[in-house]
Write a protein that holds these residues in place. Structure first.
Motif, PDB file in Angstrom:
ATOM      1  N   LEU A  25       0.804  -1.221   0.000  1.00 38.10           N
ATOM      2  CA  LEU A  25       0.000   0.000   0.000  1.00 38.10           C
ATOM      3  C   LEU A  25       0.836   1.268   0.000  1.00 38.10           C
ATOM      4  O   LEU A  25       0.311   2.361  -0.215  1.00 38.10           O
ATOM      5  CB  LEU A  25      -0.901   0.021   1.242  1.00 38.10           C
ATOM      6  N   SER A  26       2.131   1.154   0.268  1.00 37.80           N
ATOM      7  CA  SER A  26       2.938   2.357   0.465  1.00 37.80           C
ATOM      8  C   SER A  26       4.386   2.114   0.039  1.00 37.80           C
ATOM      9  O   SER A  26       4.736   1.047  -0.470  1.00 37.80           O
ATOM     10  CB  SER A  26       2.902   2.764   1.937  1.00 37.80           C
ATOM     11  N   ARG A  27       5.215   3.112   0.329  1.00 38.93           N
ATOM     12  CA  ARG A  27       6.643   2.993   0.062  1.00 38.93           C
ATOM     13  C   ARG A  27       7.411   2.677   1.344  1.00 38.93           C
ATOM     14  O   ARG A  27       8.639   2.802   1.394  1.00 38.93           O
ATOM     15  CB  ARG A  27       7.174   4.296  -0.557  1.00 38.93           C
ATOM     16  N   GLY A  28       6.693   2.291   2.371  1.00 42.24           N
ATOM     17  CA  GLY A  28       7.308   1.999   3.658  1.00 42.24           C
ATOM     18  C   GLY A  28       7.895   0.603   3.727  1.00 42.24           C
ATOM     19  O   GLY A  28       7.595  -0.262   2.905  1.00 42.24           O
ATOM     20  N   GLN A  29       8.729   0.399   4.746  1.00 45.03           N
ATOM     21  CA  GLN A  29       9.329  -0.903   5.015  1.00 45.03           C
ATOM     22  C   GLN A  29       9.031  -1.251   6.471  1.00 45.03           C
ATOM     23  O   GLN A  29       9.424  -0.516   7.385  1.00 45.03           O
ATOM     24  CB  GLN A  29      10.842  -0.859   4.796  1.00 45.03           C
ATOM     25  N   GLY A 127      11.221   3.396   7.295  1.00 45.03           N
ATOM     26  CA  GLY A 127      11.237   2.111   7.991  1.00 45.03           C
ATOM     27  C   GLY A 127      10.416   2.177   9.271  1.00 45.03           C
ATOM     28  O   GLY A 127      10.437   3.183   9.984  1.00 45.03           O
ATOM     29  N   VAL A 128       9.700   1.113   9.556  1.00 43.41           N
ATOM     30  CA  VAL A 128       8.869   1.055  10.765  1.00 43.41           C
ATOM     31  C   VAL A 128       9.133  -0.261  11.490  1.00 43.41           C
ATOM     32  O   VAL A 128       9.018  -1.343  10.905  1.00 43.41           O
ATOM     33  CB  VAL A 128       7.365   1.164  10.425  1.00 43.41           C
ATOM     34  N   ARG A 145      13.032   8.544  10.348  1.00 44.21           N
ATOM     35  CA  ARG A 145      12.914  10.005  10.334  1.00 44.21           C
ATOM     36  C   ARG A 145      11.780  10.509   9.449  1.00 44.21           C
ATOM     37  O   ARG A 145      11.046  11.433   9.836  1.00 44.21           O
ATOM     38  CB  ARG A 145      14.243  10.615   9.877  1.00 44.21           C
ATOM     39  N   GLY A 146      11.633   9.891   8.253  1.00 44.28           N
ATOM     40  CA  GLY A 146      10.622  10.379   7.323  1.00 44.28           C
ATOM     41  C   GLY A 146       9.209  10.250   7.864  1.00 44.28           C
ATOM     42  O   GLY A 146       8.431  11.207   7.865  1.00 44.28           O
ATOM     43  N   ILE A 147       8.872   9.061   8.342  1.00 47.73           N
ATOM     44  CA  ILE A 147       7.522   8.837   8.855  1.00 47.73           C
ATOM     45  C   ILE A 147       7.332   9.470  10.219  1.00 47.73           C
ATOM     46  O   ILE A 147       6.251   9.946  10.564  1.00 47.73           O
ATOM     47  CB  ILE A 147       7.194   7.323   8.883  1.00 47.73           C
ATOM     48  N   HIS A 148       8.378   9.516  11.037  1.00 48.96           N
ATOM     49  CA  HIS A 148       8.234  10.094  12.377  1.00 48.96           C
ATOM     50  C   HIS A 148       7.921  11.585  12.310  1.00 48.96           C
ATOM     51  O   HIS A 148       7.178  12.112  13.138  1.00 48.96           O
ATOM     52  CB  HIS A 148       9.513   9.873  13.186  1.00 48.96           C
TER      53      HIS A 148
END
Length: 213
Positions: A25-29, A127-128, A145-148
Motif C-alpha cells: 500500500l505504500s513505500r514503507g518498510q 522504515g517502521v 525520520r521520514g515517517i516520524h
C-alpha cells in the motif's frame, strides 16, 4: 514465555503475509520483531531476597517465635533464598521490577532492534519497527525520520494497542497481524505508492525476527 510456543510456522507465515500486504500500500518498510524478554532484571533477585528476609525477621519479632539471636541469620538466609526463588515467577518478577523499569527496558530494547535490523537505512526514511516483548506484555512501534516527522509516537497508538491486546489474549501472532495492518494504513496515508511507477524494492525481509533477549 517461549517464542516457539507462541509463533508456530502458520503464525509466522501470517505475519510475513501481513507485512507484504501492508507494504504493497505504500513505500514503507515494516519489520516485525519479538523478544521473549527485554532485560534479565538481575536486581529483582536481590529485592526478592531482601524483602523475604525482612518479612521473616518481622514475623519472628512480632509473633515472638522461639528463635534465638544465633538462629535468626539462618532464618533470614532461608527466607532470602525462598524470596529469590519466588522472584523468578513472572508475575512476581514484573511486580518487583516495577512498571517504570519494564517500560524503560522495552523502549531501550526496541531502539536497539531498530538499528540491528537496518531500519535507519531505508531510502526514504520510512522504515517502521513493530516490536513486542512477551515477558513485559509491552509493544513499541518506531518510525524512521521520514515517517516520524509526520506521525510522531502518538500516531501508532492504535497499532500498539492491537499488539498489546494480542499478547494479553495469549495470541501475539494475531496482535502482530492487526498492528501491521494498522501501520500499513498509516504509511499509505503519508507515503502512498504511485500505481504508475515501478514498485520500490523490498529493502528488508518480511519475516518476523525473534530473540530471547
Amino acid at each position: 514465555m517461549k517464542f516457539e510456543a507462541q509463533f508456530d510456522e502458520a503464525a509466522r507465515r501470517r505475519i510475513a503475509e501481513a507485512v507484504g500486504r501492508a507494504e504493497a500500500l505504500s513505500r514503507g518498510q515494516i519489520v516485525p520483531v519479538v523478544v521473549e524478554k527485554s532485560d534479565p532484571y538481575p536486581e529483582v533477585r536481590y529485592r526478592g531476597a531482601l524483602l523475604a528476609a525482612a518479612i521473616a525477621t518481622a514475623a519472628v519479632l512480632a509473633l515472638h517465635l522461639p528463635v534465638t539471636l544465633a538462629e535468626l541469620p539462618l532464618v533470614q538466609l532461608a527466607a532470602g533464598l525462598l524470596g529469590a526463588w519466588l522472584s523468578m515467577w513472572n508475575p512476581v518478577e514484573r511486580r518487583l521490577a516495577g512498571a517504570r523499569a519494564l517500560d524503560q527496558a522495552v523502549r531501550a530494547r526496541a531502539v536497539r532492534a531498530f538499528h540491528e535490523n537496518g531500519l535507519h537505512r531505508t531510502t526514504e526514511g520510512t522504515g517502521v519497527l513493530v516490536f513486542a516483548s512477551l515477558f513485559e506484555h509491552e509493544a513499541v512501534i518506531l518510525g524512521d525520520r521520514g515517517i516520524h516527522e509526520k506521525m510522531g509516537d502518538a500516531g501508532w497508538d492504535r497499532a500498539v494497542a492491537a499488539l498489546v491486546a494480542g499478547m494479553r489474549d495469549d495470541d501475539p501472532g494475531r496482535g502482530f497481524v492487526e498492528a501491521i495492518a494498522q501501520c500499513g494504513a498509516r504509511l499509505a496515508e503519508h507515503f502512498p505508492r504511485d500505481p504508475s511507477a515501478r514498485p520500490p524494492p523490498n529493502e528488508l525481509e518480511d519475516a518476523i525476527r525473534a530473540s530471547r533477549t
